[in-house]
Design a protein around this motif. Structure first.
Motif, PDB file in Angstrom:
ATOM      1  N   TYR A 107      -3.634  -9.409   8.643  1.00  0.00           N
ATOM      2  CA  TYR A 107      -3.104  -8.118   8.218  1.00  0.00           C
ATOM      3  C   TYR A 107      -2.489  -7.390   9.410  1.00  0.00           C
ATOM      4  N   LYS A 122       4.657  -1.610  13.975  1.00  0.00           N
ATOM      5  CA  LYS A 122       3.783  -2.491  13.193  1.00  0.00           C
ATOM      6  C   LYS A 122       3.769  -3.872  13.837  1.00  0.00           C
ATOM      7  N   TYR A 137      -4.521  -3.072   8.608  1.00  0.00           N
ATOM      8  CA  TYR A 137      -4.365  -2.420   7.313  1.00  0.00           C
ATOM      9  C   TYR A 137      -4.173  -3.491   6.240  1.00  0.00           C
ATOM     10  N   HIS A 139      -3.557  -2.855   3.106  1.00  0.00           N
ATOM     11  CA  HIS A 139      -2.490  -2.405   2.215  1.00  0.00           C
ATOM     12  C   HIS A 139      -1.268  -2.060   3.072  1.00  0.00           C
ATOM     13  N   VAL A 140      -0.296  -2.948   3.078  1.00  0.00           N
ATOM     14  CA  VAL A 140       0.885  -2.791   3.931  1.00  0.00           C
ATOM     15  C   VAL A 140       1.686  -1.556   3.521  1.00  0.00           C
ATOM     16  N   ARG A 141       1.676  -1.262   2.240  1.00  0.00           N
ATOM     17  CA  ARG A 141       2.409  -0.087   1.767  1.00  0.00           C
ATOM     18  C   ARG A 141       1.852   1.190   2.398  1.00  0.00           C
ATOM     19  N   ALA A 142       0.521   1.292   2.479  1.00  0.00           N
ATOM     20  CA  ALA A 142      -0.108   2.465   3.095  1.00  0.00           C
ATOM     21  C   ALA A 142       0.266   2.556   4.572  1.00  0.00           C
ATOM     22  N   ASN A 144       3.046   1.432   5.982  1.00  0.00           N
ATOM     23  CA  ASN A 144       4.450   1.855   6.081  1.00  0.00           C
ATOM     24  C   ASN A 144       4.603   3.353   5.801  1.00  0.00           C
ATOM     25  N   GLU A 145       3.828   3.851   4.841  1.00  0.00           N
ATOM     26  CA  GLU A 145       3.870   5.284   4.546  1.00  0.00           C
ATOM     27  C   GLU A 145       3.374   6.102   5.740  1.00  0.00           C
ATOM     28  N   ASP A 148       6.044   6.116   8.395  1.00  0.00           N
ATOM     29  CA  ASP A 148       7.122   7.006   7.958  1.00  0.00           C
ATOM     30  C   ASP A 148       6.745   8.466   8.212  1.00  0.00           C
TER      31      ASP A 148
END
Length: 608
Positions: A107, A122, A137, A139-142, A144-145, A148
């Motif tokens: 991860y 990242k 992490y 959850h990759v989406r978390a 990236n958020e 951001d």
């Protein structure tokens, strides 16, 4: 026992007898001096002695003991040291009989690089170069958020230029597009000082640690100061950052923000194969880290032993210094300055429930993935579940189900459907016309059909089912039992499927006297039983309708004198039903059977 085995036994007994009664690690070695098992103990002597002081049941533990040819041990100061050392040695030596961490995903983490103007990015590689890493992490989406959000809050550079003081003063660089769109403050050309940049980096680190409230307080103070100095434009920019952070905090906060620096663990066992463990790290009431992983079981490890290993693994991996650990049940583990809590209610119980929800979802996802790769695995799992629920001696590889169908006793028939490895085996389906029963007697009809089915199977030495299911309740089960056990002297488990008033699958019955087996609606097992019940009902009622339809068709045409079987077959082949023959014109009938028979059919069917 030969001399060599005797010498080995005496040698091991000598080691065990001299072991200290202290916490530590023990290692078992085989004939090739390979470490095959690593374990921890509060008391080395008592723990190791337990392996050799009793006869083990056939299984992996007995095989392990038979392969032990040497024992090594390491004494440590505390149980916590033993736990951490055990975890490290298992990962280093990967012993054959230890549980293995099934960590097949790398991860990503967030890296704050050790540079004069630190970059934040990242990465999946952890380098020991002085950089600071947050994560990993799951959850990759978390992730990236979060990156951001950081870029919206702070003008952090994204380039990989070597921004040393000398290079900047020499004017080696020019500002890029990121500067012009206000995503970077231009440190490459000296427009932002190192002190100001590093101040932003420290705030980013606090954010990544989950300390959002601390940053929010500082931003609020800064906003008030600027407003009091009439610097409203600068205050507005700070307010925008403040709002972004508040929104982020409100989304991530799951419980009371006073709950800080807590580790939460939950565990779910999958039979004798795997254990799934979820880890949450809570900072200021928000989840700062979340990770679920799988252990492949090797021996008869208990939930407590597996959870202890998981705690050691996660605290080391995430470098956790939490002074409280929440777990689902009491565990015997001593960690310095750490409180073990098993909450029963309140916010801490909510965290434990959330962790359990995550581990159950992870388990379900892993099982779905495994079933996609091996579709038969789902059937095996369900058969094992049936075996466990009904306490069967073997897996139900072949299941047979019966159902009757009649209308007030007329055209009484029955059907038998066969499921092999939980798949319909339609070539083995059988239809039965009731021969010995007059009137609507479902019990007698069931008795006749079951006797005919299995008397023939015994006579022809055909394979018998592993489970018989009746489409009915206790009464149907009892008549099947009378045939199977009392008349044919067979030993085949019998279950019953009952329906509710709306004719929907309601409950599964098993045993004598029958007991209700709890079936939760929507589960794979419930859906399977529903499928079997619907299939046998469909099969029996379709056969009944066909038989009744043929009888009705036959009676209507057979009563016409001068119309034989060949003519009847021609008519039915052309018109499909008596109703269509009635509706046909004289010309249409003449084209099939000639004018004389056509007129006769029109006249006779018209009378009816």
């Amino acid at each position: 026992m030969d001399t060599k085995e005797l010498n080995t036994s005496d040698y091991l007994k000598g080691i065990v007898s001299s072991l200290p009664e202290m916490p530590g690690i023990y290692q078992y070695l085989d004939a090739e001096s390979t470490i095959i098992y690593v374990g921890k103990a509060k008391n080395l002597k008592k723990r190791v002695y337990s392996y050799f002081s009793k006869e083990h049941l056939p299984g992996k533990t007995k095989v392990l003991v038979s392969k032990i040819k040497d024992i090594r041990y390491i004494v440590v100061n505390s149980e916590e040291d033993a736990l951490l050392l055990e975890n490290n040695l298992i990962k280093k030596h990967r012993p054959r009989y230890n549980v293995m961490l099934k960590d097949d995903k790398t991860y990503p983490s967030i890296c704050v690089a050790k540079e004069s103007f630190s970059r934040i990015f990242k990465t999946r590689k952890i380098l020991k170069n002085g950089s600071t890493y947050f994560g990993p992490y799951s959850h990759v989406r978390a992730l990236n958020e979060l990156l951001d959000l950081i870029r919206k809050l702070y003008p952090i550079r994204t380039c990989s230029l070597n921004l040393t003081k000398e290079n900047i003063q020499a004017g080696k660089f020019n500002v890029c597009l990121q500067y012009h769109i206000k995503n970077c403050a231009g440190p490459c050309v000296g427009l932002q000082s190192l002190e100001d940049y590093q101040n932003n980096i420290e705030q980013v680190k606090e954010l990544l640690k989950g300390n959002t409230q601390k940053i929010i307080r500082e931003l609020y103070k800064e906003m008030e100061t600027l407003a009091s100095e009439m610097k409203f434009e600068e205050a507005q920019k700070i307010k925008e950052k403040y709002t972004l952070l508040e929104n982020f905090r409100s989304k991530s906060e799951v419980v009371n923000p006073s709950l800080h620096n807590i580790d939460v663990f939950s565990i779910e066992i999958d039979g004798d194969k795997s254990a799934f463990i979820n880890y949450l790290h809570i900072t200021n009431g928000a989840i700062n880290q979340a990770y679920t992983f799988e252990y492949k079981k090797k021996l008869e490890e208990t939930e407590e032993e597996l959870l202890q290993l998981g705690i050691a693994e996660m605290r080391e991996r995430y470098n956790s210094k939490s002074n409280e650990i929440i777990v689902p049940f009491p565990i015997e583990i001593e960690l310095n300055n750490v409180t073990i809590t098993v909450p029963q209610r309140g916010d801490k119980k909510k965290l434990l429930d959330l962790s359990r929800l995550n581990v159950l979802q992870y388990k379900a996802d892993r099982m779905k993935q495994a079933e996609k790769l091996n579709p038969e695995q789902r059937s095996i799992r369900l058969m094992k579940e049936i075996q466990q629920e009904l306490h069967l001696s073997r897996m139900p590889l072949q299941i047979e189900c019966f159902d009757n169908s009649n209308i007030q006793g007329s055209d009484a028939v029955a059907g038998c459907v066969v499921f092999k490895k939980l798949k319909p085996s339609k070539q083995d389906y059988r239809k039965y016309i009731i021969k010995t029963v007059e009137g609507p007697d479902d019990y007698a009809s069931m008795k006749e059909v079951v006797y005919r089915r299995y008397k023939r199977a015994v006579d022809e030495e055909s394979p018998l089912p592993d489970l018989i299911i009746t489409d009915g309740g206790k009464g149907q089960m009892e008549v099947v039992r009378q045939v199977i056990e009392d008349e044919l002297h067979l030993n085949i488990p019998i279950a019953g499927l009952a329906k509710d008033r709306r004719h929907r699958t309601s409950e599964l019955l098993y045993g004598f006297p029958p007991q209700v087996i709890g079936l939760k609606q929507g589960t794979p097992l419930f859906k399977l039983m529903e499928q079997i019940q619907d299939e046998v009902h469909r099969f029996a009622i379709t056969f009944h309708r066909d038989k009744r339809s043929k009888r009705q068709v036959a009676s209507a045409l057979d009563e016409i004198k001068g119309i034989g079987s060949k003519t009847k077959a021609l008519l039915l082949r052309q018109f499909k039903s008596v109703k269509r023959i009635k509706e046909a014109t004289l010309e249409e009938l003449t084209a099939v059977v000639g004018p004389a028979k056509a007129q006769l059919i029109r006249t006779e069917l018209g009378k009816k």
